[in-house]
Design an enzyme around this catalytic site. Structure first.
Site, short mmCIF file in Angstrom:
data_model
loop_
_atom_site.label_atom_id
_atom_site.label_comp_id
_atom_site.label_asym_id
_atom_site.label_seq_id
_atom_site.Cartn_x
_atom_site.Cartn_y
_atom_site.Cartn_z
N HIS A 1 10.49 -2.23 0.06
CA HIS A 1 9.65 -2.60 1.20
C HIS A 1 8.76 -3.79 0.87
O HIS A 1 7.58 -3.60 0.53
CB HIS A 1 8.74 -1.41 1.58
N CYS B 1 14.84 -1.29 3.60
CA CYS B 1 14.96 0.16 3.33
C CYS B 1 16.05 0.78 4.21
O CYS B 1 17.22 0.55 3.96
CB CYS B 1 13.61 0.87 3.48
N GLU C 1 7.28 -5.68 2.84
CA GLU C 1 6.13 -5.73 3.76
C GLU C 1 4.96 -4.91 3.23
O GLU C 1 3.82 -5.11 3.65
CB GLU C 1 6.55 -5.27 5.17
#
Ligand code: MN
Length: 237
Positions: free
Chosen positions: A213, A110, A215
């Site tokens: 993202h 990001c 994660e």
């Protein structure tokens, strides 16, 4: 992984108005799950401290966070830019350049793709709705664990080698994006409105930036897990 900063206060008087450096737990959990050892890089002041810290790690995640000051790529701010943290900019730009110099694998996430772009000579859209007006929503209201738009991945890219898919559904929590690429970099994924969603430096190095993202979705999404797995494997070499 690099931290971002916030002002303390939520746990009581002792922390009020003091700066804190933090990284979301999603990052450390996704690294840990792939057999890596997560280490936080705080927002230190001196470039030499950043460089010394990078001697201790085998890989670097440039994490999400606030907007990068447009001063870093020679522009004045436009109406529509969000919060910036110039101390964080200086730390992360130094970290990106030093990690590249050392040949340490880098994954930008990001804000991290934007950090990579700016660190090596690219520029950003300061605000997609103002400057691009594509109509595609890149600032989803849904949680980070939900993928909302598609990206198309170039088959010739390292990113394709990792995820083994030409199309991925990704989450989207950004109002800025890479405008011009740094020299020697290529765009390896784009959204349907043409917004650059991934960049990399071709060659032997592992220098990838993702606008989404992974994660946020690693627990349920194989494509996201493969990205952290690839980073950990590269860091162990
Ligand atoms: Mn997006």
């Amino acid at each position: 992984m690099t931290c971002s900063s916030m002002v303390g206060g939520s746990w009581g008087l002792y922390s009020q108005s003091h700066m804190m450096d933090y990284a979301f737990r999603d990052y450390s959990r996704s690294i840990e799950a792939e057999g890596g050892l997560p280490v936080l890089v705080p927002v230190v002041e001196k470039p030499e401290t950043v460089r010394a810290t990078l001697e201790l790690v085998d890989g670097l995640i440039l994490t999400g966070g606030p907007d990068i000051s447009p001063r870093c790529y020679g522009e004045e701010p436009i109406v529509g830019i969000g919060e910036v943290d110039y101390s964080l900019d200086l730390m992360e730009l130094e970290a990106a350049r030093e990690a590249e110099k050392r040949g340490i694998p880098i994954l930008g996430i990001c804000r991290g793709i934007q950090t990579i772009a700016v660190a090596f000579g690219g520029t950003l859209y300061q605000d997609i709705p103002t400057q691009v007006r594509s109509g595609l929503d890149h600032v989803q209201k849904a949680d980070k664990s939900v993928n909302t738009h598609r990206v198309t991945i170039a088959k010739s890219s390292k990113l394709f080698q990792i995820v083994e898919k030409e199309t991925l559904w990704v989450n989207s929590k950004h109002h800025q994006a890479v405008k011009t690429l740094p020299p020697d970099f290529v765009a390896t994924a784009k959204a349907s409105d043409g917004i650059i969603e991934a960049i990399e430096k071709p060659g032997n190095s592992f220098l990838l930036g993702l606008q989404w993202h992974p994660e946020g979705t690693w627990a349920q999404d194989e494509g996201s897990r493969k990205l952290f797995s690839a980073l950990v494997a590269e860091a162990k070499k």
